[in-house]
Structures are given as C-alpha cells and as structure tokens.
Design an enzyme around this catalytic site. Structure first.
Site, PDB file in Angstrom:
ATOM      1  N   GLU A 155       0.869  -1.173   0.000  1.00 37.12           N
ATOM      2  CA  GLU A 155       0.000   0.000   0.000  1.00 37.12           C
ATOM      3  C   GLU A 155       0.906   1.223   0.000  1.00 37.12           C
ATOM      4  O   GLU A 155       1.799   1.331   0.856  1.00 37.12           O
ATOM      5  CB  GLU A 155      -0.876  -0.018   1.262  1.00 37.12           C
ATOM      6  N   ARG A 209       5.083 -12.932   9.722  1.00 32.53           N
ATOM      7  CA  ARG A 209       5.749 -11.679   9.399  1.00 32.53           C
ATOM      8  C   ARG A 209       7.067 -11.590  10.158  1.00 32.53           C
ATOM      9  O   ARG A 209       7.263 -12.265  11.164  1.00 32.53           O
ATOM     10  CB  ARG A 209       4.849 -10.487   9.683  1.00 32.53           C
ATOM     11  N   LYS A 258       3.949   0.558  10.110  1.00 34.38           N
ATOM     12  CA  LYS A 258       4.037   1.739   9.251  1.00 34.38           C
ATOM     13  C   LYS A 258       3.482   2.980   9.940  1.00 34.38           C
ATOM     14  O   LYS A 258       3.943   4.091   9.701  1.00 34.38           O
ATOM     15  CB  LYS A 258       3.272   1.486   7.955  1.00 34.38           C
TER      16      LYS A 258
END
Ligand code: ATP
Ligand code: MG
Length: 573
Positions: free
Chosen positions: A44, A270, A280
C-alpha cells in the site's frame, strides 16, 4: 511474543532455499494444478518499505525466479487519504535496489476500480450484498464479539432495486463520507467475524493519486485484494498471518463472482526484529514528529534508511534467506541482521584507516618537514584489490582509546614507556605525555624505530598491539555518525506510546574524526555519493559517505561495527 532462539538460527524444518510455501508451489506445478507460478508483491503506497517488506519481496520475487514464473508489483491503492505519489516512487526504487524486477508487470488496484464496481453490482443482483445506513458505531455494536453473534442490520433486507439505486448514488457522490456502506450479505452469526457482512465499499470524497476525484467510493482491502489477484491470474497470493482469518472471505468472493481465475491465499509469519518497530503507523509518526530526519534516516528500518546507512542489498537478501519462512510468529534477534551485513561487507569492503577520536602523536626522532609513503593492502583476502599508499610523517593521530596513562594489567596498547606497532608503518614508544591546564592528555611525544619499517623488527622483538593511525597533515577531517538502536528495549511498544521506548542516544556524532584521504580519492564527489561503497575502517567497523556530505565537509555513517557489540551499546545507552 518471546524472543525465539530458533528463529534466530535457521528454521528447523527448512533446507536452504526451501520452505512450506515453496513446497506448495512445487507440488502445484508437479501435479499440474497450475501451469506456471504467478505471485505478487502488493504494497500500500502509504509509507516507505521496511525490512519486513524485504522478507515478502524476496519470497514473492524469489519464488517466481526459482520456478520460472513471474511476480507482479501491485500497488494496493484503495485508501486515497493516506497514499501519495512519493511513496509509489520510493517503493519502486527500493524493490529495484533490493535486486528484483517486475518487468512489464506493474499494476495498481485502482486500475480495476471499474471492474470491481461491476462485480459489486453483480453481488447486489444476486442478493448477496446490500447498502447499509447504520452509522459506524451502530455497525460496531451490531457486529457482536468473539463470543456473541452479531445482529442483522435493519437495512439487510432491502430490495435489489433499492440497493442498486443507492449504490449507484453512492458512486455518483450524492452522500457524504460515512453515510452508507455496501456490505456483503454473508452471516451475522458466523464464528468468523470477518464473515459478518464485511464492508465492501465506503464513501470517501478524497483525491486519489491516480484516479483523481473520479471515485467517491472506495473498495475495502478484503474485497479488492482477491479480485485483483484473480484479474492478474495470480496463482499463489502470499500474505502475512494476520490475514489467515480473512481467507474464508477471500474464498467467498472468488466463489461468488465470475472472476477470470481462481487464486489461493497462503499465509506466512511476518518478520519481527528485536529493538525495532515495523509498524508503518509508528514509522510515519517518527518521521512526522521529527524523531528522525526522514524516511531515509539511517536509524530507520526502512530500505531507504538502510541503503543510506551503507547496508548492501545483498546483506538483506542473505538475512532473509537465513531466517527462512515459517508459519509461526517469532522475533528475530537484530544481531542476526548485523551478522549478514558483516558477512557481505567483510568480503567486499576495502580497508582504510581512520581515527574517530583523535589524539595527537609527535614522533620526536622523525625529521621535521619530512614525510614518506607506505604501502597498505586494500583487502587482506583479495590480492586483486591491490594496494595503496598512505602518508607517514612526524605528526600523527591515533585513537584516544588506544592510549592509557595508567593502564590496567591487560591493557597492551600505548602507555608511557610501552612500544606498539603502527599498522603498515613502524614501532613507536611513548616517551612523554603532554596535558592541558585541566589535566587532559592532549599530545603524546613518542619515538619510532626506523629499522621496523613495514611493521617488523629485524631483531625479532615483538609488540603486543597494533594500532591504527593517520597522518596529521594528510588526513582529512570528517563528521562521523554512529547509529545505535532507535529503541532502547528489545521489545519496544509497537503502537500508541512508542515514544517512551525511544533510545535518547540513538545518534552519536563524532565531529573531529580524521580519515585517510583514500576515502575520497580517484572519483568525483558527485559520483562518490551516488555510487559509494562502504569501506572497513580497520579495527572500527564499516563506514560509508552520507548524502549530507559536501565537498567542504564530509559526513560518514557507521554502517555496523566489527563485532557484535549490540548488547553493550544498548547498555551504554
Ligand atoms: P499496513 O497494511 O498497516 O499499511 P503493511 O506493513 O501490511 O502495513 P503493506 O504495504 O500492506 O504494509 O505490505 C505489503 C506486503 O508486505 C504485504 O503482503 C504484507 O503482508 C507484507 N509485509 C508487511 N510487513 C511485513 C513484515 N513485517 N514481514 C513480512 N511481510 C510483511
Ligand atoms: Mg497491509
């Protein structure tokens, strides 16, 4: 999550280059379920890529490379409020830098807005989606909890005609933000909350970096992602574990819609790193609130920050390979990452000398005004790297730490009366200590033995230490920036309140360092900044030129120290 020792070694079940995702791909190719593998990396564009993304990039592009398939770069640009062209550009730069190439396969979820919209109307016509007028708070309450089923919306049984009419008017921009949403009609009592009539579209009057103001409604991640995969004929849609519970919804959309292919989602763990935050939201806040100088601050775990710090892309790839791909979350010791950096730089970095905290040395028996050139090897294990000349003269600098006036027993470096070797030069002996009015040692008066040129005594006498040095006259001044962990705890708060875990000493500036001039020899300054390679300052670590450098003032980053001093650095704070 506890620090998992196993994760800091190799995944127990994995051979090098093999893991459960690659096993699935291989089985699917061998069985003929798929003809070729197609993966995608779907960032994104709401921030810069970080080392966690590197794991996903290496996995997706790596699989495509190894199995002769292809990997798409797809921007998941469905939330215009947070997305910017700057991020789109930075992400492409960083993926390329990491060593991967998407060829012509650059896509944007926004390219599919029209098709996604059409499929949403299909769902409405099939009685499988409806426009809901509940406000966000009502929706939240009626969604239920993990232990309680949700409640049907009073708008759930609208007619197809009414739903189509309202949805088209949502698209036309007739309603304000948040007034209505389009929801999939699945099951408000499902044990999986993701299946309790998830939101497919929300109203958002915002400027989109690519579609401008054309759209007033935007699809949710859950709705857009799988359908985008299907449009691109992705075979293996690999994502992180937190999407495991979304997979039934992913499959539901694929099953209900007449999409052009049948992708499958697979989840892996992850990357989490000690002393590091990879959220983020937090990284954005660090930049916005100026805790760091920008997304490419060398303390940031972003690819841009690591690159600026001097970390080679090969070190990131090596690290990702070592940690492997597993299905259980764990935390990897950041020391593992530093190990990979040293592994790569030890092989590639040329050796130089520099003094970070200089102490002046005057060689009393070396003739005034004289100087000579000595030969130094550029790489001890690589003769092809050649040699260079370094200037030696009467006045030198050594490291303050390499001298002690009253040394403890085990201190073998320079002290009054002690003889040491100057790397590539001569044996010197300290004769006298000069102090300033405050009692600080400001200069050492030494003698050298001309017979020890090159660093060996013809009479066979030994010294216990070899120290590095630079010529006072020929060396060049520089500011050296030492980076310590941005967070002072191994498991820093990754969300609200992260500020309290910031390391107040993450940046140390040494403003009087002196470098061997070969650091900037032979190339134009501009090229050096662009194309620089880290060097090893002997006995100190790996360093590179920072982009803040100007021809009048060099700024040097420490990429990483020579040894794993991690725990010590943190304790020092
Ligand atoms: P957010 O969705 O909160 O903006 P994100 O870190 O998930 O943040 P994306 O741009 O959605 O950011 O991530 C792109 C891809 O990278 C996704 O497939 C995601 O699963 C993967 N990814 C993100 N963080 C990590 C991580 N720490 N380890 C491995 N893969 C990651
Ligand atoms: Mg994400």
């Amino acid at each position: 999550m506890a620090v998992d020792e196993k994760a800091s070694g190799k995944d127990a079940t994995a051979e090098p280059g093999r893991d459960f995702i690659r096993d699935i791909v291989k089985t699917d190719l061998d069985s003929g379920r798929i003809k070729g593998v197609v993966t995608r990396f779907p960032p994104e564009p709401n921030g810069y890529l970080h080392i966690g993304h590197a794991k996903s990039i290496c996995l997706n592009f790596g699989i495509a490379e190894e199995f002769g398939g292809r990997c798409h770069l797809r921007f998941d640009d469905t939330n215009p409020v947070k997305e910017e062209q700057e991020y789109i550009d930075a992400i492409q730069r960083d993926v390329r830098w990491l060593g991967f190439d998407w060829g012509t396969n650059l896509f944007y979820a926004s390219d599919y807005f029209e098709r996604l919209y059409g499929w949403a109307e299909d769902l409405i016509r099939a009685g499988l989606a409806y426009v809901d007028d509940q406000n966000p708070e009502e929706m939240r309450v009626n969604r239920g909890t993990l232990t309680e089923p949700g409640k049907n919306s009073p708008f759930r049984d609208r007619s197809v005609e009414e739903n189509l009419d309202l949805f088209r008017r949502m698209r036309a921009g007739e309603f304000p933000n948040g007034a209505r949403v389009l929801r999939a009609k699945i099951d408000m009592a499902s044990g999986n909350i993701n299946l309790r009539d998830p939101v497919m579209y929300r109203i958002l009057h915002a400027h989109h970096p690519r579609t401008g103001t054309e759209w007033k409604i935007y699809p949710s991640y859950d709705y857009a992602h799988g359908q985008s995969d299907a449009i691109e004929h992705i075979t293996h849609s690999v994502c992180t574990l937190e999407f495991e519970d979304h997979r039934p919804l992913y499959d539901w959309f694929i099953a209900k819609l007449s999409v052009p292919s049948q992708p499958h989602q697979y989840e892996f763990a992850r990357l989490n790193l000690t002393y590091t935050v990879l959220s983020k939201r937090v990284l954005t806040k660090l930049v916005q609130d100026k805790h760091v100088s920008g997304w490419d601050d060398p303390r940031m775990p972003t690819l841009a920050g690591l690159r600026r710090r001097g970390v080679p892309a090969a070190a990131l790839r090596d690290f990702v390979k070592r940690i492997g791909v597993a299905k259980a979350n764990s935390v990897v010791d950041v020391g593992m990452f530093e190990f990979s950096i040293r592994e790569v730089l030890n092989k590639t970095a040329q050796r130089r000398m520099a003094v970070l905290k200089p102490l002046k040395v005057v060689i009393e028996n070396y003739p005034e005004g004289q100087s000579e050139e000595l030969e130094a090897v550029n790489h001890p294990d690589d003769p092809a790297a050649g040699t260079r000349k370094i200037a030696f003269g009467r006045e030198l600098y050594i490291e303050q730490d390499d001298f002690m006036e009253n040394p403890p027993k085990k201190f073998f470096r320079l002290s009054p009366g002690m003889e040491v070797r100057l790397r590539y030069a001569y044996f010197i002996t300290c004769k006298e200590v000069v102090k300033d009015a405050a009692g600080n040692v400001v200069e050492l008066r030494c003698t050298y033995d001309p017979a020890t040129k090159g660093g060996n005594a013809p009479d066979g006498r030994k010294v216990k230490a070899t120290i590095h040095w630079v010529s006072a006259k020929e060396s060049i001044p520089a500011e050296v920036r030492i980076y310590n962990p941005l967070f002072s705890k191994p498991d820093p708060t990754g969300g609200e309140g992260f500020e309290k875990d910031l390391n107040p000493n993450s940046l140390e500036i040494l403003s009087d360092a002196r470098l061997e001039p070969a650091m900037i020899a032979d190339v134009t300054f501009e090229r050096l900044l662009e194309d620089q390679k880290p060097v090893q300052f002997e006995r100190l670590g790996y360093f590179c030129l920072d982009k803040d450098s100007t021809p009048g003032k060099l700024v040097i980053n420490r990429t990483v120290g020579l040894r794993d001093t991690f725990a010590k650095d943190v304790a020092k704070g």
